[in-house]
Design an enzyme around this catalytic site. Structure first.
Site, PDB file in Angstrom:
ATOM      1  N   GLU A  50      -3.080   2.706  -7.428  1.00  0.00           N
ATOM      2  CA  GLU A  50      -3.432   3.651  -6.381  1.00  0.00           C
ATOM      3  C   GLU A  50      -2.518   4.878  -6.392  1.00  0.00           C
ATOM      4  O   GLU A  50      -1.420   4.838  -5.836  1.00  0.00           O
ATOM      5  CB  GLU A  50      -3.322   2.925  -5.037  1.00  0.00           C
ATOM      6  CG  GLU A  50      -4.262   3.482  -4.037  1.00  0.00           C
ATOM      7  CD  GLU A  50      -4.196   2.702  -2.742  1.00  0.00           C
ATOM      8  OE1 GLU A  50      -5.251   2.488  -2.174  1.00  0.00           O
ATOM      9  OE2 GLU A  50      -3.097   2.342  -2.299  1.00  0.00           O
ATOM     10  N   HIS A  98       0.848  -1.199   0.000  1.00  0.00           N
ATOM     11  CA  HIS A  98       0.000   0.000   0.000  1.00  0.00           C
ATOM     12  C   HIS A  98       0.884   1.250   0.000  1.00  0.00           C
ATOM     13  O   HIS A  98       1.943   1.282   0.626  1.00  0.00           O
ATOM     14  CB  HIS A  98      -0.927  -0.009   1.225  1.00  0.00           C
ATOM     15  CG  HIS A  98      -1.966   1.059   1.151  1.00  0.00           C
ATOM     16  ND1 HIS A  98      -1.697   2.366   1.476  1.00  0.00           N
ATOM     17  CD2 HIS A  98      -3.256   1.027   0.742  1.00  0.00           C
ATOM     18  CE1 HIS A  98      -2.788   3.090   1.283  1.00  0.00           C
ATOM     19  NE2 HIS A  98      -3.752   2.293   0.835  1.00  0.00           N
TER      20      HIS A  98
HETATM   21  P1  PGA Z   1      -9.272   6.374   0.226  1.00  0.00           P
HETATM   22  O1  PGA Z   1      -8.147   5.261   0.450  1.00  0.00           O
HETATM   23  O2  PGA Z   1     -10.472   5.659  -0.339  1.00  0.00           O
HETATM   24  O3  PGA Z   1      -9.516   6.930   1.584  1.00  0.00           O
HETATM   25  O4  PGA Z   1      -8.712   7.352  -0.731  1.00  0.00           O
HETATM   26  C1  PGA Z   1      -7.955   4.209  -0.417  1.00  0.00           C
HETATM   27  C2  PGA Z   1      -6.848   3.357   0.136  1.00  0.00           C
HETATM   28  O5  PGA Z   1      -5.832   3.896   0.568  1.00  0.00           O
HETATM   29  O6  PGA Z   1      -6.954   2.148   0.223  1.00  0.00           O
END
Ligand code: PGA
Length: 256
Positions: free
Chosen positions: A169, A94
């Site tokens: 992400e 992550h």
């Molecule tokens: P968010 O986070 O939906 O709060 O932007 C996504 C994540 O980090 O998994």
């Protein structure tokens, strides 16, 4: 019908097991369509208290793991231990771990391999980390670099024997950073397509196409349908919005 994966990433929230129970109680988990693969990733400390009480048409996930089965590794939790807790999915790499915990691509590769060995499902996050934090960063270069390292020594056979999810992400789109401004659906679609091309170059094209690619970053009930309609994404990693039971229940409903 294409499967849609919805992953709730609670991060380091809430602050007690009682509140974690309350959050679960608030989710509307009945009547979930078979099309939806719902995964809930609470902090590890709450897992046993939650898994013993809540069961249903969803899976439990963890937010991280270690790569060894056991031994002298203070503070770490092995994939085997997570499996004993009822976990099936594990988030790896992550953006917040890359940035704040110094998690390297080499560590991520070890974790992915350990999960595959243990028959747990990696949710591999690509595109995150400090160097990716500016929207002006060279996203392709960063994703390609992270991809190549994460998949080092992982064969198509290894993947074929397991389920495997990838999430794109961008750290600048996380709700805590962007104040709920996600990447545009066009941007997310292009990134997912780029990852698909990387997969296709490393593995057989038709096989690569079967690996679900998700997006994470400020997804909520007001934008999830746009992402679904305008992209070929196979699901979403949801942080902030998953801590609001009404909001998350609405998202479950919308994708069901
Ligand atoms: P968010 O986070 O939906 O709060 O932007 C996504 C994540 O980090 O998994």
């Amino acid at each position: 019908m294409k499967k849609i994966h919805l992953i709730a990433n609670w991060k380091t929230n809430p602050s007690s097991l009682k509140q974690a129970h309350k959050l679960m109680d608030g989710y509307r988990l009945e009547g979930i369509s078979p099309r939806l693969n719902l995964v809930i990733c609470p902090p590890t400390i709450f897992l046993s208290g939650l898994t013993s009480k809540f069961q249903g048409e969803f899976f439990w996930g963890a937010q991280d793991c270690f790569w060894e089965k056991g031994g002298a590794y203070t503070g770490e939790i092995s994939p085997l231990m997570l499996r004993l807790l009822g976990v099936r999915y594990v988030i790896v790499g992550h953006s917040e771990r890359r940035e704040h915990l110094g998690e390297t691509d080499q560590m991520i590769n070890k974790k992915v391999k350990a999960l595959l060995r243990e028959k747990l499902v990696p949710i591999l996050c690509l595109g995150g980390g400090k160097e990716a934090k500016s929207p002006k960063a060279n996203i392709r270069q960063i994703v390609r670099f992270q991809f190549e390292r994460a998949f080092e020594e992982i064969t198509q056979k290894d993947l074929a024997e397991n389920e495997f999810l990838i999430t794109y992400e961008p750290p600048w789109a996380l709700s805590t950073v962007s104040h709920n401004r996600p990447a545009s659906s066009k941007f997310a679609a292009e990134a997912a397509f780029y990852i698909l091309n990387l997969l296709s170059a490393k593995y057989k094209r038709d096989f690569a196409g079967k690996i679900p690619i998700l997006y994470g970053g400020s997804v909520n009930s007001s934008n999830i349908l746009t992402f679904l309609k305008k992209t070929n994404l196979s699901g979403f990693l949801v942080g902030g919005a998953s801590l609001n039971p009404k909001e998350f229940s609405q998202m479950i409903k919308l994708v069901s």
